[in-house]
Design an enzyme around this catalytic site. Structure first.
Site, PDB file in Angstrom:
ATOM      1  N   HIS A 241      51.542  57.860 -20.698  1.00 18.82           N
ATOM      2  CA  HIS A 241      50.132  57.629 -20.361  1.00 18.82           C
ATOM      3  C   HIS A 241      49.402  58.950 -20.050  1.00 18.82           C
ATOM      4  O   HIS A 241      48.515  59.381 -20.764  1.00 18.82           O
ATOM      5  CB  HIS A 241      50.020  56.721 -19.127  1.00 18.82           C
ATOM      6  CG  HIS A 241      50.729  55.421 -19.210  1.00 18.82           C
ATOM      7  ND1 HIS A 241      50.364  54.399 -20.062  1.00 18.82           N
ATOM      8  CD2 HIS A 241      51.804  54.960 -18.517  1.00 18.82           C
ATOM      9  CE1 HIS A 241      51.168  53.364 -19.888  1.00 18.82           C
ATOM     10  NE2 HIS A 241      52.058  53.663 -18.968  1.00 18.82           N
TER      11      HIS A 241
HETATM   12  O1  RIB Z   1      48.690  52.490 -15.872  1.00 16.96           O
HETATM   13  C1  RIB Z   1      49.310  53.736 -16.052  1.00 16.96           C
HETATM   14  C2  RIB Z   1      48.843  54.709 -15.010  1.00 16.96           C
HETATM   15  O2  RIB Z   1      49.212  54.235 -13.732  1.00 16.96           O
HETATM   16  C3  RIB Z   1      49.505  56.089 -15.147  1.00 16.96           C
HETATM   17  O3  RIB Z   1      48.640  57.081 -14.666  1.00 16.96           O
HETATM   18  C4  RIB Z   1      50.686  55.977 -14.234  1.00 16.96           C
HETATM   19  O4  RIB Z   1      51.110  57.243 -13.712  1.00 16.96           O
HETATM   20  C5  RIB Z   1      50.123  55.141 -13.122  1.00 16.96           C
HETATM   21  O5  RIB Z   1      49.410  56.003 -12.238  1.00 16.96           O
END
Ligand code: RIB
Ligand code: CA
Length: 311
Positions: A241
């Site tokens: 992500h």
């Molecule tokens: O949904 C994914 C996000 O939420 C990413 O930034 C992960 O690190 C959590 O913070």
């Protein structure tokens, strides 16, 4: 070269994003790292950020603790994904670096005030509490921000923490609402794109052959948190992500999306934290976000492997 502040809640994927930035000095000048409560409580996200800087041999990076809870709501964390410490999967030494005394929000305000307008980019990898608090405390800094590149939201992919909401937005929807309505140019990396950069076994092999402390940590982290996505989505690997944010700074052309209106649901208990993206432009609401939907995964991983190999 972009001057950036990374606002983060490490989090294994945050850690990879920070490493990618620190491995790319010709593209990214990391002025500082501000931490926020999110994946795990603030004391752990702050500690984790120190550990990542030391892993990258960058004790020169100032790390600041920011807000320890959302603007108005009780903190929701994600140990079920990231483990109790937030960096499960690799055993790093206790940090010898110390946090800066300044609060993360004060650092954000100070940097945006001291630097010329339009020269500092905010890269946010967690809930938007620090950014919204800074904007509330010092509205005059809002139009000084060059751009916000954020990981958050979902449209076609819908939610990962509720049926309709992505975690970073869900934890502090009021903060997200302030940021998305701020007028600052925003590039969003929603789950729609981050679920297309999965650390498959082939990518794990490419990471493994780097053979460094950094690559071993990245391998351990991704092998740990992939369980959540494999169980839920039958994913082929851990979604990277947050590294989509720093990869965009370096190679924006590997991403594609649409400039659309995105509003944040802050009232409904059913869809709280949803990023309502007018992808098909069925309303007359003004576009406010470059909302990414696709990425060249091969080029993304080629970049990541190349840059991790530098550390
Ligand atoms: O949904 C994914 C996000 O939420 C990413 O930034 C992960 O690190 C959590 O913070
Ligand atoms: Ca994060």
């Amino acid at each position: 070269m972009r001057k950036v502040i990374i606002d983060t809640d490490p989090g294994q994927d945050d850690a990879v994003a920070i490493l990618l930035a620190l491995a790319s000095p010709e593209d990214v000048d990391v002025i500082g790292i501000t931490t926020v409560a999110g994946n795990v409580p603030l004391d752990l996200t702050a500690r984790n950020a120190l550990q990542v800087c030391e892993l990258a041999k960058r004790k020169d990076i100032p790390v600041f603790a920011g807000c320890d809870r959302p603007l108005m709501r009780t903190l929701i964390t994600a140990e079920h994904v990231h483990g109790k410490t937030g960096l499960a999967g690799a055993d790093l030494p206790d940090p010898s670096m110390s946090l800066q005394d300044t609060h993360g929000v004060d650092f954000l305000i100070q940097v945006l005030t001291d630097n010329p307008t339009g020269t500092v980019t905010l890269c946010t990898l967690g809930p938007l509490t620090n950014i919204a608090t800074a904007f509330n405390q010092a509205p005059e800094i809002i139009n000084r921000v060059q751009e916000i590149i954020l990981m958050g939201g979902a449209y076609f992919e819908v939610g990962n923490i509720t049926p309709t909401a992505e975690f970073n937005i869900f934890v502090d929807p009021e903060a997200a609402n302030i940021v998305f309505r701020s007028g600052v140019p925003i590039v969003a990396m929603p789950l729609d794109v981050t679920h297309k950069v999965l650390v498959t076994p082939n990518h794990q092999q490419d990471i493994s052959v780097i053979g460094s402390d950094v690559s071993q940590a990245v391998l351990g982290w991704t092998k740990f948190y992939e369980r959540f996505d494999r169980d839920k989505y039958s994913s082929a690997g851990a979604p990277l992500h947050d590294p989509c944010v720093t990869a965009y700074l370096i190679r924006p052309e590997i991403f594609s999306g649409r400039f659309v209106n995105v509003e944040i649901e802050t009232q409904s208990s059913l869809t709280l934290g949803m990023t309502v993206a007018d992808w098909w432009r069925v309303t007359d609401r003004e576009p406010n976000v470059q909302f990414m939907g696709n990425v060249d995964s091969d080029k993304f991983f080629a970049l990541l492997i190349d840059r991790l190999g530098r550390l």
